[in-house]
Design an enzyme around this catalytic site. Structure first.
Site, PDB file in Angstrom:
ATOM      1  N   LYS A  62       1.237  -1.339   0.399  1.00 15.55           N
ATOM      2  CA  LYS A  62       0.242  -0.064  -0.526  1.00 15.55           C
ATOM      3  C   LYS A  62       1.054   1.370  -0.264  1.00 15.55           C
ATOM      4  CE  LYS A  62      -3.209   1.991   3.278  1.00 15.55           C
ATOM      5  NZ  LYS A  62      -2.420   3.172   4.095  1.00 15.55           N
ATOM      6  N   GLY A  69     -10.764  10.797   4.816  1.00 16.14           N
ATOM      7  CA  GLY A  69     -11.896  10.992   5.308  1.00 16.14           C
ATOM      8  C   GLY A  69     -13.126  10.457   4.889  1.00 16.14           C
ATOM      9  N   THR A 102      -9.135   6.210  10.802  1.00 15.63           N
ATOM     10  CA  THR A 102      -9.984   7.024  11.959  1.00 15.63           C
ATOM     11  C   THR A 102     -10.874   7.161  12.426  1.00 15.63           C
ATOM     12  OG1 THR A 102      -8.154   8.747  11.033  1.00 15.63           O
ATOM     13  CG2 THR A 102      -9.414  10.121  12.438  1.00 15.63           C
TER      14      THR A 102
END
Length: 255
Positions: free
Chosen positions: A111, A197, A219
């Protein structure tokens, strides 16, 4: 009486196959923010994840979990191992991280992130680093800002999939430029992952409606009051969005 519908909680066909390993879950989780191996195990299982991501912190300034603790608690053999260069601020750091991950753990699926101090993907450096890693035998999943030309260049370089930034990392803003995302997806034939996001299940559904093959969430789940509960919710959001797309119910572009 009609029979009960088939169980659709686990996709039956992989959306990506690399080196004999198959990716079935369309929800990928980052685990860099966790310091509790038991919580990592709970979150991965609640999400239905089939990928385990690990990295090296070249600066050695961030807390990390011992691999031995993770192996004992998580059961790493149950997952496809991939590496990430998510802490790399330059092409050079990304290459060094990837090579160390392969030397230490035999990881060849990478990644690839090249994010300078502004924490946005540096598209040009990413293309250069990706080409070098592909030439060294890595399967590369690069992270870029939506841009059709960059995505096409990465596919031409041999990247296995493309990862697009939906919005700034940890911003919880969802997909901020839907048109750019769709245009970038249309420029390539390899799978596309949306990330960055995605802070709510509704935003994950929307990402799937736009045509993403998978999403990566970090997150929002790591900072949730009950991370495993939100991981399960995100799992169902991915499934809901994918099933809607399969039925032709693709949402219109935002105004």
């Amino acid at each position: 009486m009609s029979s009960a519908p088939a169980d659709t909680t686990v996709p039956t066909k992989p959306w990506l196959s690399l080196g004999g390993r198959e990716f079935h879950s369309r929800l990928i989780l980052g685990i860099e923010q966790y310091t509790d191996a038991t919580l990592v195990s709970e979150v991965l299982r609640a999400a239905g994840a089939d990928v385990f991501i690990t990295t090296f912190d070249l600066e050695q300034t961030r807390p990390s979990l011992l691999m031995s603790d993770l192996d004992e608690t998580v059961g790493l053999d149950d997952y496809v191992w991939i590496g990430t260069t998510s802490f790399a601020r330059s092409r050079e750091d990304a290459l060094l991280t990837a090579r160390r991950l392969r030397e230490s753990y035999g990881i060849h699926i990478m990644k690839l992130d090249v994010r300078p101090s502004d924490n946005f993907p540096h598209n040009a450096q990413t293309v250069t680093a990706a080409a070098e890693l592909v030439a060294e035998g890595f399967d590369v999943l690069p992270f870029i800002l939506p841009d059709p030309d960059t995505a096409a260049a990465l596919e031409q370089a041999g990247c296995a999939a493309i990862r697009l930034m939906a919005s700034p990392v940890a911003s919880a803003r969802g997909v901020v430029d839907e048109r750019a995302v769709r245009e970038t997806m249309a420029a390539v034939s390899v799978p596309v992952i949306l990330e960055g996001g995605l802070g709510t299940p509704a935003q994950v559904v929307r990402a799937m409606e736009l045509g993403a093959d998978a999403v990566l969430v970090n997150t929002a789940i790591a900072q949730a009051p009950q991370p495993a509960v939100l991981a399960a919710s995100m799992r169902h959001a991915v499934l809901a969005g994918r099933l809607a797309v399969d039925q032709g119910l693709v949402g219109p572009l935002a105004p």
